[in-house]
Design a protein around this motif. Sequence first.
Motif, PDB file in Angstrom:
ATOM      1  N   PHE A  99       0.826  -1.208   0.000  1.00  0.00           N
ATOM      2  CA  PHE A  99       0.000   0.000   0.000  1.00  0.00           C
ATOM      3  C   PHE A  99       0.859   1.256   0.000  1.00  0.00           C
ATOM      4  N   VAL A 100       1.898   1.272   0.836  1.00  0.00           N
ATOM      5  CA  VAL A 100       2.756   2.463   0.929  1.00  0.00           C
ATOM      6  C   VAL A 100       3.543   2.659  -0.364  1.00  0.00           C
ATOM      7  N   TYR A 101       4.101   1.577  -0.922  1.00  0.00           N
ATOM      8  CA  TYR A 101       4.891   1.699  -2.146  1.00  0.00           C
ATOM      9  C   TYR A 101       4.021   2.106  -3.330  1.00  0.00           C
ATOM     10  N   SER A 216      10.126  -7.703   7.758  1.00  0.00           N
ATOM     11  CA  SER A 216      11.123  -7.381   6.727  1.00  0.00           C
ATOM     12  C   SER A 216      10.998  -8.305   5.515  1.00  0.00           C
ATOM     13  N   LEU A 217      10.714  -9.576   5.751  1.00  0.00           N
ATOM     14  CA  LEU A 217      10.531 -10.509   4.631  1.00  0.00           C
ATOM     15  C   LEU A 217       9.324 -10.111   3.788  1.00  0.00           C
ATOM     16  N   GLY A 218       8.219  -9.764   4.444  1.00  0.00           N
ATOM     17  CA  GLY A 218       7.035  -9.329   3.713  1.00  0.00           C
ATOM     18  C   GLY A 218       7.298  -8.079   2.896  1.00  0.00           C
ATOM     19  N   GLY A 223       6.508  -5.785  -1.095  1.00  0.00           N
ATOM     20  CA  GLY A 223       6.590  -4.345  -1.295  1.00  0.00           C
ATOM     21  C   GLY A 223       7.663  -3.955  -2.290  1.00  0.00           C
ATOM     22  N   GLY A 224       8.834  -4.584  -2.185  1.00  0.00           N
ATOM     23  CA  GLY A 224       9.938  -4.228  -3.067  1.00  0.00           C
ATOM     24  C   GLY A 224       9.675  -4.533  -4.524  1.00  0.00           C
TER      25      GLY A 224
END
Length: 273
Positions: A99-101, A216-218, A223-224
């Motif tokens: 959502f943020v990305y 961090s994995l999620g 996200g990445g």
Amino acid sequence: QGLIGASVLASGTTGIIFATLLGVIFTQSNMPEWAWRIPFWIGLIIGAIGIYIRYSLIESSEFLSYRQKHTPLQQINELLKYSKAFFCTIGIGAVNSVFVYTLIVYFNIYLNQFADYSISHSLFYSHIGLVMCLFTVPVMGYISDKVTYQKVMKSACLAGFLGAFLIPYFLNIQFFIGAIINLVLIISAFNGPTPAFLNNLFPANIRYTGISVGFSLGTAFFGGSCPLIYTFLTNYFESAFALTPCILLISGIGYLSVTIGSKQRDNKINLMN
């Protein structure tokens, strides 16, 4: 807990706002060609300050005592006993970051590549959304204290389901501000209660490991990669409808993660009582 956790989360947004503002300034057409290097030098200075602050902090006596008696391997073995909570944390980290990305990365790409906006103008629109998040995230955290964290987070996922079918209309440039406002509300409703919600999924001895590694994995895997996937699908199908399955999928992951995580949290509370 919801308000405090959301406030800490929102404070991190100020860093993103500052970075976005630098992007707006240093991508102006009247800037010299070498100006893009300046934000990197500023980031280097801030990073050095961050390292200094981190190494100046004093750990709690409880943490120091625990670290003397337990190895990292023992923590991993203990974490495996809470596999459901761990996978829920991965899912929640994925939803948070996607959502943020979408707001701070893909909207910039869309405005620049598909709506012929300059980079500085597209960054400016993202900056508006981030400033809104600075205020709406704590509000959602406060609301979650009143009506439970999971209800607010599930509401965000349901809004994501609905928004998935409205994306092609929202990405029309006439309604773009409406798209930003709606995405900000979804981000705030899901992200605001997240710190307090995750804090209750694990026992104290593996809480930091479970949350940090899982989240961090999620973020890394979902996200990445989401701006790359969004851009590829939009180019390939030449339609914003290509994003609908992605938003439906990530909203479903979020709803399922919160539901399972709520059961894990309730079981932990029952065991404590």
